[in-house]
Design an enzyme around this catalytic site. Structure first.
Site, PDB file in Angstrom:
ATOM      1  N   SER A  20       0.991  -1.159  -0.148  1.00 41.50           N
ATOM      2  CA  SER A  20       0.103   0.053   0.117  1.00 41.50           C
ATOM      3  C   SER A  20       0.840   1.290   0.041  1.00 41.50           C
ATOM      4  O   SER A  20       1.649   1.452  -0.791  1.00 41.50           O
ATOM      5  CB  SER A  20      -0.880   0.194   1.222  1.00 41.50           C
ATOM      6  OG  SER A  20      -2.031   1.076   1.149  1.00 41.50           O
ATOM      7  N   HIS A  47      -2.444  -1.000  -3.205  1.00 38.18           N
ATOM      8  CA  HIS A  47      -3.584  -0.216  -3.186  1.00 38.18           C
ATOM      9  C   HIS A  47      -3.419   1.086  -3.942  1.00 38.18           C
ATOM     10  O   HIS A  47      -2.648   1.907  -3.843  1.00 38.18           O
ATOM     11  CB  HIS A  47      -3.765   0.387  -1.556  1.00 38.18           C
ATOM     12  CG  HIS A  47      -4.071  -0.760  -0.953  1.00 38.18           C
ATOM     13  ND1 HIS A  47      -4.097  -0.813   0.810  1.00 38.18           N
ATOM     14  CD2 HIS A  47      -4.621  -2.275  -0.990  1.00 38.18           C
ATOM     15  CE1 HIS A  47      -4.304  -2.096   1.215  1.00 38.18           C
ATOM     16  NE2 HIS A  47      -4.489  -2.859   0.029  1.00 38.18           N
ATOM     17  N   ASP A 140      -4.744  -4.883   5.669  1.00 35.62           N
ATOM     18  CA  ASP A 140      -5.017  -5.643   4.577  1.00 35.62           C
ATOM     19  C   ASP A 140      -3.868  -6.850   4.375  1.00 35.62           C
ATOM     20  O   ASP A 140      -2.811  -6.237   4.475  1.00 35.62           O
ATOM     21  CB  ASP A 140      -5.477  -4.873   3.332  1.00 35.62           C
ATOM     22  CG  ASP A 140      -6.004  -5.566   2.114  1.00 35.62           C
ATOM     23  OD1 ASP A 140      -6.460  -6.524   2.457  1.00 35.62           O
ATOM     24  OD2 ASP A 140      -5.574  -5.397   0.943  1.00 35.62           O
TER      25      ASP A 140
END
Length: 197
Positions: A20, A47, A140
Site C-alpha cells: 500500500s 492499493h 489488509d
C-alpha cells in the site's frame, strides 16, 4: 486446442507481492533484483484510489527484467511474468487457475484487496504460493496470510526498519504465521531462493 489448467495442477511457484503506502519504491526495489528467468509467476497488488489513473505496470516494466503488464480478466499465470492488478479492480484466482478481475465498488476501502487475492490464490495454488507483504497502512493481507498458511503456502513480510509504513507487514507478523521477516534489500534474494526450491 490447449485446455485450461485444473485446480491444483500448477507446476511452478506463484509469488504475490502486496503493498500500500510506500509500495512503489518497495515493489521497484524487489522486482529490479528478480531475473527474467525466475521460475515463478508473479502477481502485484498495490492499493490505489479507484478514481486515479495508475501507471504502476508501465513503471515497473522499466525497472525489472521480468515481463510486466496489467492483468486482464482470464489471464493465465505464467512463469517469468508479473501481472499487475489494474486500478479499481480486485484480482482473484479462479477455479481454472486463471485471473479474474472484479470491479471494486465503494467497499472495501482497500483496493485492490490483498486479502481477496491471497485467499483465492491460497485455495487454488496451495503450497506453491509465496505471499510477500510489503510496506503499507492498515491491516489488509492479514486474513490472506492466514489463508496462505492454512493451505500450505509461505509468507514473507518486510521488517519495520525498512518499511515506509508498517501497518500491513506488522499486521501480517502479528498473526504469528509469517515464515521470514526481511529487510527490503534481502527480499528479492529470498524470493529467488524460494522459487528454486
Amino acid at each position: 486446442m490447449a485446455t485450461s489448467p485444473r485446480p491444483g495442477v500448477l507446476r511452478f511457484p506463484v509469488v504475490a507481492l502486496v503493498a500500500s503506502a510506500g509500495g512503489l519504491d518497495a515493489l521497484t526495489r524487489v522486482l529490479a533484483r528478480l531475473p527474467a528467468d525466475l521460475p515463478a509467476a508473479v502477481v502485484v497488488a498495490q492499493h490505489v484510489s479507484p478514481d486515479r489513473v495508475s501507471l504502476l505496470a508501465e513503471i515497473l516494466a522499466q525497472r525489472t527484467a521480468l515481463r510486466v503488464r496489467a492483468a486482464v480478466d482470464g489471464d493465465e499465470l505464467v512463469v517469468g511474468t508479473a501481472l499487475v492488478v489494474p486500478t479499481a479492480r480486485h484480482l482473484i484466482v479462479t477455479s481454472q487457475a486463471r485471473i479474474g478481475l472484479l470491479d471494486t465498488g465503494a467497499l472495501p476501502p482497500s483496493r485492490p484487496s490483498a486479502d481477496l487475492l491471497l485467499a483465492t490464490l491460497a485455495v487454488m495454488c496451495g503450497p506453491r504460493v509465496l505471499a510477500v507483504v510489503l510496506t503499507g497502512k492498515g491491516s489488509d493481507a492479514q486474513a490472506g496470510v492466514r489463508a496462505v498458511v492454512h493451505c500450505g503456502g509461505t509468507v514473507f513480510a518486510q521488517d519495520e526498519i525498512t518499511s515506509a509504513y508498517f501497518g500491513m507487514p506488522g499486521s501480517a507478523i502479528d498473526t504469528g504465521l509469517v515464515h521470514d521477516v526481511l529487510a527490503l534489500p534481502d527480499i528479492a534474494a529470498a524470493i529467488r531462493a524460494h522459487a528454486h526450491r
